[in-house]
Design an enzyme around this catalytic site. Structure first.
Site, short mmCIF file in Angstrom:
data_model
loop_
_atom_site.label_atom_id
_atom_site.label_comp_id
_atom_site.label_asym_id
_atom_site.label_seq_id
_atom_site.Cartn_x
_atom_site.Cartn_y
_atom_site.Cartn_z
N GLU A 283 59.91 -37.26 -31.44
CA GLU A 283 59.73 -38.09 -30.25
C GLU A 283 59.63 -39.57 -30.60
OE1 GLU A 283 56.47 -36.76 -27.69
OE2 GLU A 283 57.94 -35.77 -26.41
N HIS A 304 64.21 -16.81 -48.60
CA HIS A 304 65.00 -15.59 -48.39
C HIS A 304 65.84 -15.69 -47.11
CE1 HIS A 304 62.84 -13.52 -51.63
NE2 HIS A 304 61.86 -14.31 -51.25
N LYS A 418 62.74 -34.08 -16.93
CA LYS A 418 61.71 -34.05 -15.88
C LYS A 418 62.29 -34.53 -14.55
CE LYS A 418 57.76 -34.99 -18.92
NZ LYS A 418 56.77 -35.99 -19.29
O1 PA5 Z 1 53.73 -37.69 -27.28
C1 PA5 Z 1 53.78 -37.69 -26.05
O2 PA5 Z 1 53.50 -38.70 -25.40
C2 PA5 Z 1 54.14 -36.43 -25.30
O3 PA5 Z 1 54.46 -35.39 -26.15
C3 PA5 Z 1 52.99 -36.01 -24.40
O4 PA5 Z 1 51.87 -35.73 -25.18
C4 PA5 Z 1 53.35 -34.78 -23.55
O5 PA5 Z 1 54.50 -35.01 -22.82
C5 PA5 Z 1 52.20 -34.44 -22.61
O6 PA5 Z 1 51.90 -35.53 -21.80
P1 PA5 Z 1 50.55 -35.56 -20.97
O7 PA5 Z 1 49.42 -35.68 -21.94
O8 PA5 Z 1 50.67 -36.78 -20.12
O9 PA5 Z 1 50.48 -34.30 -20.19
#
Ligand code: PA5
Length: 426
Positions: A283, A304, A418
């Protein structure tokens, strides 16, 4: 605490040193909070988290341990992988079987998928159990988390009536969002996610710390390990800062055409730690058409399976090996039957010693075949060292992302599915 071994990377020191002035500039930017000031709350957090906040987490944890057979942690992405990774790294391997009768609540994670059967199965597990819930979402509005919480809230209301609220703990943005609203409206206990700390950078905040504490992990030690790591990474010099050196080495390998980074561990307990690492790097770096694809493997298991393609397949990957040197358990190999004669010289050795031999042989086999290996050596897995490792990777990914020319603190790509999803339920 964390030793970076570069001998098998195939990278020349001179190629590394070319990066020094850029690294120093980025480092000054990070410590001066110049460019990314809105995203650097994690940078010093293990040093600045207040005693009051730690005590609050410990108090909630004691309450949960006292009242519950089960803690359900609801969250996704950075809101759940971190705590799960630490709990499994320090506790797992048959944890629930070993602690079957203990007072430590079992911790189940929910809200990181939308699988019917997963939710249904968990509800079955909850029958006749005393349950507490920690719902975690910084935005307070992530669909998986909201829906999972809705199902569990119903379950809790049926089971406990209005007093269900005493068993719910909300971890969310300190200032805004639907979960914050809910906490205020219903008078539900809550913990704050600091505004300047994004999801995947938040494991060392209340996001990760409450579940860790419930599992019996000493969160003060985790924070201490991270704090010590902060001081060990104070310098911008590549000869003194292994997190920055790791970032630079990744960048060199990327520029040399590597597309995949494989995190290799030799401990099944590090499965979720590998997932946490994967999420952090994917990310943070995978954007603007750039980035190494981070993935992971367990050796010797995957020797393996993936072992074949690593050794013999396309030359598009390098390995980062996270090696834990010592373990507490010392299982000895005794009395090898004569039919297994070729292994007789291993008699008297510990399983861990042989794991180390596999590690050495694999490094030799892979590097001989031109697969770069970066080795991160940690003496043992304990609370302080896991805190240190987490912080090490947070610093590494921020340097690495900026070197790559991307913003390591956003995740615009994740928003697209989303949006498409929202269009479907308009
Ligand atoms: O690193 C990030 O920002 C994302 O992976 C969020 O943690 C994830 O989308 C969850 O978001 P939220 O804490 O707003 O539910």
């Amino acid at each position: 605490m964390i030793k970076l071994i570069t001998d098998y990377s195939g990278i020349d020191d001179l190629d590394v040193m070319v990066y020094q002035s850029r690294v120093s500039k980025i480092h000054n930017n990070l410590i001066g909070e110049d460019t990314y000031s809105e995203n650097l709350g994690w940078f010093d957090y293990p040093n600045t988290i207040s005693e009051k906040e730690i005590e609050k987490i410990e108090t909630y944890s004691e309450e949960i341990v006292k009242n519950s057979d089960v803690l359900i942690v609801i969250g996704t992405g950075g809101s759940y992988i971190g705590s799960r990774s630490v709990i499994e790294a320090l506790k797992y391997n048959f944890y629930y079987q070993i602690y079957e009768d203990s007072k430590i609540p079992k911790i189940y994670f929910l809200g990181y998928n939308l699988s019917d059967s997963y939710v249904e199965d968990l509800l079955k597990v909850l029958e006749n159990k005393e349950v507490s819930v920690n719902v975690i979402s910084k935005s307070g509005s992530t669909i998986e988390t909201v829906l999972a919480y809705t199902v569990i809230e119903e379950f809790m209301k049926k089971k406990y009536g209005d007093s269900y609220k005493d068993r719910v703990y909300i971890t969310t943005s300190m200032t805004s969002g639907p979960l914050r609203e809910l906490a205020i409206r219903e008078g539900i206990k809550s913990l704050d996610i600091p505004n300047k700390i994004g999801g995947r950078y938040s494991v060392l905040t209340p996001v990760g710390l409450l579940a860790m504490a419930v599992s019996g992990i000493n969160i003060r030690k985790v924070l201490k390990g991270a704090s010590e790591q902060i001081s060990l990474l104070e310098s911008a010099e590549l000869t003194e800062n292994p997190a920055y050196l790791y970032a630079v080495m990744r960048n060199i390998l990327y520029k040399n055409g590597k597309q995949i980074e494989l995190l290799v561990t030799y401990e099944p307990k590090l499965r979720f730690f590998s997932e946490w690492w994967q999420q952090l790097f994917a990310e943070s770096e995978g954007k603007d058409g750039k980035g190494l694809f981070p993935t992971y493997a367990f050796f010797s298991t995957d020797l393996h399976s993936l072992g074949q393609i690593i050794q013999d397949g396309k030359r598009n990957l390098f390995e980062t090996v996270l090696m834990i040197n010592e373990s507490d358990s010392k299982v000895r190999i005794e009395n090898i039957d004569e039919v297994f004669g070729r292994y007789s010289s291993l008699e008297g050795k510990n399983i861990g010693d042989i794991n180390k031999m596999v590690f050495e042989s694999t490094i030799a086999a892979h590097s001989e075949n031109g697969i770069p290996n970066i080795i991160l050596e940690v003496k043992r897995l304990d609370e302080e060292r896991i805190g240190a490792l987490i912080y090490f990777f947070l610093r590494a990914v921020s340097m690495s992302g900026i070197l790559l020319g991307v913003n390591p603190f956003n995740q615009p790509g994740v928003e697209i599915y989303k949006r498409k999803l929202r269009e479907r339920f308009k």
